[in-house]
Design a protein around this motif. Structure first.
Motif, PDB file in Angstrom:
ATOM      1  N   VAL A  38       7.469   6.961  -3.030  1.00 22.74           N
ATOM      2  CA  VAL A  38       8.476   7.792  -3.703  1.00 22.74           C
ATOM      3  C   VAL A  38       8.615   7.370  -5.164  1.00 22.74           C
ATOM      4  N   ILE A  39       8.652   6.075  -5.402  1.00 25.13           N
ATOM      5  CA  ILE A  39       8.801   5.565  -6.767  1.00 25.13           C
ATOM      6  C   ILE A  39       7.526   5.793  -7.579  1.00 25.13           C
ATOM      7  N   ALA A  40       6.383   5.420  -7.022  1.00 27.84           N
ATOM      8  CA  ALA A  40       5.117   5.504  -7.757  1.00 27.84           C
ATOM      9  C   ALA A  40       4.759   6.933  -8.138  1.00 27.84           C
ATOM     10  N   PRO A  84       0.831  -1.208   0.000  1.00 26.18           N
ATOM     11  CA  PRO A  84       0.000   0.000   0.000  1.00 26.18           C
ATOM     12  C   PRO A  84       0.866   1.258   0.000  1.00 26.18           C
ATOM     13  N   LEU A  85       0.398   2.274  -0.689  1.00 26.57           N
ATOM     14  CA  LEU A  85       1.109   3.539  -0.712  1.00 26.57           C
ATOM     15  C   LEU A  85       0.780   4.349   0.538  1.00 26.57           C
ATOM     16  N   ARG A 100       6.961   9.384  -8.353  1.00 24.23           N
ATOM     17  CA  ARG A 100       8.140  10.031  -8.960  1.00 24.23           C
ATOM     18  C   ARG A 100       8.477  11.321  -8.202  1.00 24.23           C
ATOM     19  N   MET A 101       8.589  11.193  -6.899  1.00 22.04           N
ATOM     20  CA  MET A 101       8.780  12.347  -6.029  1.00 22.04           C
ATOM     21  C   MET A 101      10.162  12.992  -6.153  1.00 22.04           C
ATOM     22  N   ASN A 102      11.093  12.325  -6.808  1.00 25.40           N
ATOM     23  CA  ASN A 102      12.444  12.862  -6.946  1.00 25.40           C
ATOM     24  C   ASN A 102      12.837  13.043  -8.407  1.00 25.40           C
ATOM     25  N   ARG A 103      11.866  13.374  -9.247  1.00 24.32           N
ATOM     26  CA  ARG A 103      12.217  13.614 -10.648  1.00 24.32           C
ATOM     27  C   ARG A 103      13.078  14.875 -10.742  1.00 24.32           C
ATOM     28  N   LEU A 104      13.845  14.970 -11.799  1.00 28.18           N
ATOM     29  CA  LEU A 104      14.863  16.015 -11.921  1.00 28.18           C
ATOM     30  C   LEU A 104      14.309  17.427 -11.758  1.00 28.18           C
ATOM     31  N   THR A 105      13.149  17.704 -12.324  1.00 19.53           N
ATOM     32  CA  THR A 105      12.620  19.071 -12.253  1.00 19.53           C
ATOM     33  C   THR A 105      12.269  19.468 -10.823  1.00 19.53           C
ATOM     34  N   ILE A 106      11.678  18.569 -10.058  1.00 19.02           N
ATOM     35  CA  ILE A 106      11.302  18.928  -8.689  1.00 19.02           C
ATOM     36  C   ILE A 106      12.528  19.007  -7.777  1.00 19.02           C
ATOM     37  N   VAL A 107      13.522  18.168  -8.025  1.00 16.97           N
ATOM     38  CA  VAL A 107      14.759  18.249  -7.231  1.00 16.97           C
ATOM     39  C   VAL A 107      15.447  19.591  -7.494  1.00 16.97           C
ATOM     40  N   ALA A 108      15.456  20.021  -8.746  1.00 22.27           N
ATOM     41  CA  ALA A 108      16.051  21.326  -9.073  1.00 22.27           C
ATOM     42  C   ALA A 108      15.274  22.453  -8.408  1.00 22.27           C
ATOM     43  N   GLU A 148      13.348  10.656   0.853  1.00 21.65           N
ATOM     44  CA  GLU A 148      13.816   9.281   1.032  1.00 21.65           C
ATOM     45  C   GLU A 148      12.760   8.498   1.801  1.00 21.65           C
ATOM     46  N   GLY A 149      12.317   7.393   1.234  1.00 21.55           N
ATOM     47  CA  GLY A 149      11.362   6.540   1.917  1.00 21.55           C
ATOM     48  C   GLY A 149      12.060   5.723   2.987  1.00 21.55           C
ATOM     49  N   MET A 150      11.492   5.697   4.184  1.00 17.41           N
ATOM     50  CA  MET A 150      12.095   4.964   5.296  1.00 17.41           C
ATOM     51  C   MET A 150      11.404   3.626   5.545  1.00 17.41           C
ATOM     52  N   THR A 151      10.224   3.452   4.993  1.00 19.41           N
ATOM     53  CA  THR A 151       9.465   2.219   5.171  1.00 19.41           C
ATOM     54  C   THR A 151       9.147   1.659   3.787  1.00 19.41           C
ATOM     55  N   PRO A 152       8.712   0.417   3.703  1.00 22.11           N
ATOM     56  CA  PRO A 152       8.319  -0.109   2.383  1.00 22.11           C
ATOM     57  C   PRO A 152       7.244   0.753   1.705  1.00 22.11           C
ATOM     58  N   SER A 153       6.264   1.199   2.469  1.00 23.05           N
ATOM     59  CA  SER A 153       5.224   2.064   1.890  1.00 23.05           C
ATOM     60  C   SER A 153       5.814   3.398   1.441  1.00 23.05           C
ATOM     61  N   GLY A 154       6.710   3.949   2.225  1.00 22.84           N
ATOM     62  CA  GLY A 154       7.357   5.202   1.853  1.00 22.84           C
ATOM     63  C   GLY A 154       8.174   5.064   0.590  1.00 22.84           C
ATOM     64  N   ARG A 155       8.954   3.998   0.506  1.00 20.79           N
ATOM     65  CA  ARG A 155       9.771   3.787  -0.691  1.00 20.79           C
ATOM     66  C   ARG A 155       8.907   3.561  -1.922  1.00 20.79           C
TER      67      ARG A 155
END
Length: 61
Positions: free
Chosen positions: A35-37, A2-3, A39-47, A25-32
């Motif tokens: 983050v992937i689903a 579950p997300l 796309r919380m760390n895509r290049l534009t948002i990190v910039a 950074e996801g600290m739990t399986p749901s968090g990780r």
């Protein structure tokens, strides 16, 4: 897996900021999975987070 659900879970239980506060950074399986689903760390948002940190708008309190 579950997300993360903000109505049911606390953000700080599942996520943390990287040292430079630009990536989530996801600290739990749901968090990780979230983050992937979402796309919380895509290049534009990190910039954007990097720029926000430079002017003191990020990370949130």
């Amino acid at each position: 897996m579950p997300l993360f659900n903000p109505c049911l879970h606390r953000w700080s239980d599942h996520f943390t900021w990287s040292v430079d506060a630009t990536t989530v950074e996801g600290m739990t399986p749901s968090g990780r999975a979230t983050v992937i689903a979402l796309r919380m760390n895509r290049l534009t948002i990190v910039a954007a987070r990097r720029r926000w940190a430079e002017v003191g708008w990020h990370p949130p309190a």
